[in-house]
Design an enzyme around this catalytic site. Sequence first.
Site, PDB file in Angstrom:
ATOM      1  N   SER A  33       4.544   2.421   8.224  1.00  0.00           N
ATOM      2  CA  SER A  33       4.037   1.326   7.467  1.00  0.00           C
ATOM      3  C   SER A  33       5.592   0.958   6.619  1.00  0.00           C
ATOM      4  O   SER A  33       5.717   1.712   5.942  1.00  0.00           O
ATOM      5  CB  SER A  33       2.858   1.773   6.378  1.00  0.00           C
ATOM      6  OG  SER A  33       1.718   2.044   7.090  1.00  0.00           O
TER       7      SER A  33
ATOM      8  N   ASP B  66       0.087  -7.718   2.201  1.00  0.00           N
ATOM      9  CA  ASP B  66       0.289  -6.300   1.817  1.00  0.00           C
ATOM     10  C   ASP B  66       1.925  -6.081   1.742  1.00  0.00           C
ATOM     11  O   ASP B  66       2.459  -5.765   2.491  1.00  0.00           O
ATOM     12  CB  ASP B  66      -0.251  -5.238   2.871  1.00  0.00           C
ATOM     13  CG  ASP B  66      -0.160  -4.011   2.617  1.00  0.00           C
ATOM     14  OD1 ASP B  66       0.522  -3.677   1.385  1.00  0.00           O
ATOM     15  OD2 ASP B  66      -0.884  -3.119   3.296  1.00  0.00           O
TER      16      ASP B  66
ATOM     17  N   HIS C 231       0.796  -1.030  -0.082  1.00  0.00           N
ATOM     18  CA  HIS C 231       0.133   0.002  -0.059  1.00  0.00           C
ATOM     19  C   HIS C 231       0.930   0.934  -0.151  1.00  0.00           C
ATOM     20  O   HIS C 231       0.452   2.493  -0.195  1.00  0.00           O
ATOM     21  CB  HIS C 231      -1.017   0.086   1.195  1.00  0.00           C
ATOM     22  CG  HIS C 231      -0.332   0.319   2.331  1.00  0.00           C
ATOM     23  ND1 HIS C 231      -0.145  -0.474   3.343  1.00  0.00           N
ATOM     24  CD2 HIS C 231      -0.200   1.418   3.037  1.00  0.00           C
ATOM     25  CE1 HIS C 231       0.210  -0.152   4.503  1.00  0.00           C
ATOM     26  NE2 HIS C 231       0.405   1.405   4.179  1.00  0.00           N
TER      27      HIS C 231
END
Length: 380
Positions: free
Chosen positions: A340, A265, A217
């Site tokens: 992230s 992810d 992402h």
Amino acid sequence: MAATFTRVIGSQRGEQKKFDADRISVGRAPDNMLSLGESARRVSSHHAEISRRGDGYLLRDLGSTNGTMINGRRVVVSELTHDDLIEFGAGGPLLRFGIERDEPGSGDMPQSVTAGSTNVGRHRVIASKSNALLIVALVGAMLLGGVGGIVASSKLRASDPETMSFAEIAEVNSPAVVFIRTEFELLDPSGRVMSTEARTGSGFVISDSGLIVTNRHVVRDWEYDAPPAGATGRLIRIEVLLPHQNREDAIPAAVYKLSKDRAVDVAVLKISSPTAPSVHGIETDANQGDEVVVIGYPLGLDLMAQTNDRLIGPSLSTGVVSRVGQDFIQLDLRAYHGNSGGPVLNRKGEVIGILTANVNGAPDIALCTPIGAALQLAKD
């Protein structure tokens, strides 16, 4: 008998130096026998000394600022064996140690064995670990100064040699954690550009060839934050910034592999001229209650602006594994936008997962993707 040192990473990769001497001084200063150069900022001026002992060699760290690692383990005094990897300063030069013997081959190691040779003899462990040698090593360490600290550290390592302090985990892994910035365009159904947007995240180097693990992402945000009906996204640019560099020093990166399923992810990027070291290690096992460390860039460049820092640097957060689920490892840890894609590490300094998401309405619950998913993707 001679000692060889072969550069493993960097622009001097493959360069080898050989010394037939009883003592080999190593450091940044030019008066060292093995001078690593003034540009090697992680190396102390007089960093370490390697002494010939019988049919082997002994390494002593001379109280360096950033430590000396053999095969990823920080040492003060240690025997060296053929093919050991020595890192002078966390994130500093990495050299492969070798031993060349001058007697003709007699079933042992060949006369000229260098790093990369396919001879079976290159893997022979240099033996003769006698009590006398150990005594010499301990006495030598104490003569370096800081007797109490060295002895206390040795006892601690002996009782739990695998565990690192949080400071040590940061020291050996932070140089491998990179800042990532992506730019993409949102396109309407006719293909016209609606807007250009940017996202930031973290990632970490897993190989000398410049492979970087992050979240999918971070690279393809529009697949997770749904654009207007009928719109799609197009990636324009990926930039990577290494720790302790200026924004202007960003280098381009390309997508190497993306997970086929966006529910997994994970993405692997590649930089063409790798200069950052890899993470300390990788572990595919995690257990409930394990202490963990997260390293990354929370809030991206905004945090750097708030703290008036000119050079970017990763932050460290700590927590525990609260549950090991089927697809994710649940953490009791507060993470933020920008974290992230950063590594989640255990107390051995090994990566167990990739920080992936917060749980809505529960800011102290974070999820990480097990590192096995990234390993499988890189292998495929």
